[in-house]
Design an enzyme around this catalytic site. Structure first.
Site, mmCIF file in Angstrom:
data_model
loop_
_atom_site.group_PDB
_atom_site.id
_atom_site.type_symbol
_atom_site.label_atom_id
_atom_site.label_comp_id
_atom_site.label_asym_id
_atom_site.label_seq_id
_atom_site.Cartn_x
_atom_site.Cartn_y
_atom_site.Cartn_z
ATOM 1 C CG ASP A 207 -24.497 23.754 19.828
ATOM 2 O OD1 ASP A 207 -23.981 23.936 18.703
ATOM 3 O OD2 ASP A 207 -23.910 23.118 20.731
ATOM 4 C CD GLU B 175 -18.485 23.111 17.975
ATOM 5 O OE1 GLU B 175 -17.274 23.043 17.797
ATOM 6 O OE2 GLU B 175 -18.979 23.821 18.883
ATOM 7 C CD GLU B 176 -19.809 25.659 21.622
ATOM 8 O OE1 GLU B 176 -18.869 25.142 22.253
ATOM 9 O OE2 GLU B 176 -19.682 26.652 20.886
ATOM 10 C CG HIS C 33 -16.824 28.542 24.843
ATOM 11 N ND1 HIS C 33 -16.398 27.240 24.882
ATOM 12 C CD2 HIS C 33 -17.341 28.727 23.609
ATOM 13 C CE1 HIS C 33 -16.627 26.672 23.705
ATOM 14 N NE2 HIS C 33 -17.201 27.557 22.916
HETATM 15 ZN ZN ZN Z 1 -18.153 27.159 17.804
#
Ligand code: ZN
Length: 412
Positions: free
Chosen positions: A83, A177-178, A382
């Site tokens: 993800d 994971e995020e 990000h």
């Molecule tokens: Zn990562």
């Protein structure tokens, strides 16, 4: 060394939107993560890996690079997450700057945004290298499609080079994971490794095996709302009680005033009326004792305030999120040392600064799978300024190959 298929593979993967969604009530949080995993699955099948299967309950795509030696050894694993972070990932147009001069700004597409070495000094380290960035309105998706393409390329390389001796190696491609919900579903037994590494880190040399220990709490405050004209001695303003609570915490132990190994209390949300207020906090500390001390301070402030009211006006709900993996990894230092030795053999300067956050490995390590985090070549994760460096990604593959080799040598 150069891995010619790594860049095309990375470019193919970043164009597939696989963003997770923290508001979803399904697991994995989005179907597009699964769709992306199916693309990887097809690639692994074409490369001829073994035991390729999608574990639906865990949401993890698993595959094996079979051993090519005649003795057993503890099984090593590598993990990357499929993800991407909470930022526009639709229609990503990766942009390649070859032979970067180490000083120019790089315009992101035709947008108003630039990658500027004055703002992002790490760029200067990549003089002469190939920088891959996005086009200004999206992520690059290097986090963690760097790791995903490196794992696939690593498998491709080992399968094509039987002269490199190694044991069984398990690969896992994980979801969510995020948003922090993926690792909790992980199936350690089906994954089948004795130790593993997430490949989801920054510049070459970064090795993460120390993280925060983490807790979260919510505070619900019940006030007493009466007309302000006659409030004296009767009104209890829940907002003011919340402010008083916040002011009772150490005022300089907040994210914006701490760094390095310092922990903090972080007020993330504060909603309130006179009648009722709600506050949400996270607590972080590198030491487990430190985390407990912070939790105890919170409890004691709540108790003192309730005692003064003579009733329970403040209701506290607190829980642990994850623990510093270093506490557990200290019992398995050979796992950290294997990575260190491979980094050294590849001529890298090791950077073991602790992570001011958690990784999937923090949870997995406590689930019985010791799991430090290796660099993947990600920079400025990000956001729109995200970029990666082709040579860093090649280096990550070099390191994995070296680890496979060293591990087999040591297990003879
Ligand atoms: Zn990562």
């Amino acid at each position: 060394m150069e891995y010619p298929n790594l860049l095309p593979r990375f470019l193919k993967y970043v164009k597939i939107n696989s963003r997770s969604d923290e508001h979803a009530d399904r697991f994995p949080s989005t179907q597009r993560e699964v769709d992306f995993q199916m693309v990887i699955k097809k690639d692994l099948e074409e490369l001829g890996l073994s035991d390729i299967h999608y574990n639906e309950k865990a949401g993890v795509l698993i595959a094996e690079i079979p051993s090519n030696v005649d003795y057993d050894m503890p099984v090593m694993g590598f993990l990357a997450h499929c993800d991407t972070a909470d930022f526009n990932s639709e229609n990503i147009k990766p942009q390649i700057t070859e032979n970067y001069d180490g000083e120019s700004k790089i315009q992101l597409g035709d947008s108003e945004f630039y990658l500027d070495p004055a703002v992002f000094p790490n760029m200067k380290k990549y003089k002469g290298q190939t920088i891959i960035s996005a086009s200004g309105d999206t992520l690059l998706d290097g986090d963690d499609k760097c790791g995903v393409s490196e794992l696939v390329t690593f498998a491709e390389y080992l399968l094509a080079h039987p002269e490199i001796k190694h044991g069984r190696i398990r690969l896992g491609f994980t979801p969510d994971e995020e948003i922090g919900t993926g690792a909790g579903h992980f199936d350690v037994e089906d994954f089948g490794a004795d130790f593993a590494y997430t490949v989801d880190g920054e510049a070459p040399g970064k090795l993460d095996w120390g993280t925060f220990s983490a807790a979260q709490f919510g505070l619900d405050i019940q006030g007493v709302n009466v007309h302000p004209a006659v409030a004296k001695g009767q009104m209890i303003n829940a907002i003011q009680v919340g402010i008083n609570f916040q002011n009772s915490l150490p005022q300089n132990e907040v994210p914006e005033q701490t760094e390095g190994r310092e922990g903090f209390y972080h007020l993330m949300n504060f909603q309130g009326t006179v009648d009722n207020a709600h506050l949400d906090y996270i607590i972080r500390d590198f030491e487990r004792d430190g985390l407990e001390a912070r939790k105890n301070l919170v409890k004691s402030i709540v108790k003192k305030m309730n005692d003064e009211f003579g009733e329970e006006r403040l209701k506290l709900k607190m829980w642990d999120q994850y623990y510093n993996m270093a506490d557990e990894l200290k019992k398995h230092m050979e796992v950290v040392d294997l990575a260190r030795d491979a980094y050294k053999a590849e001529g890298l300067t090791i950077n073991e600064d602790p992570v001011r956050g958690g990784t999937d490995g923090s949870q997995l390590t406590y689930m019985g799978l010791p799991c430090p985090n290796l660099f993947a070549g990600e920079e400025n994760m990000h956001g729109r300024f995200e970029y990666t460096v082709l040579e860093s990604m090649w280096k990550a593959v070099d390191v994995m190959v070296k680890m496979a080799e060293l591990h087999a040598e040591r297990s003879k």
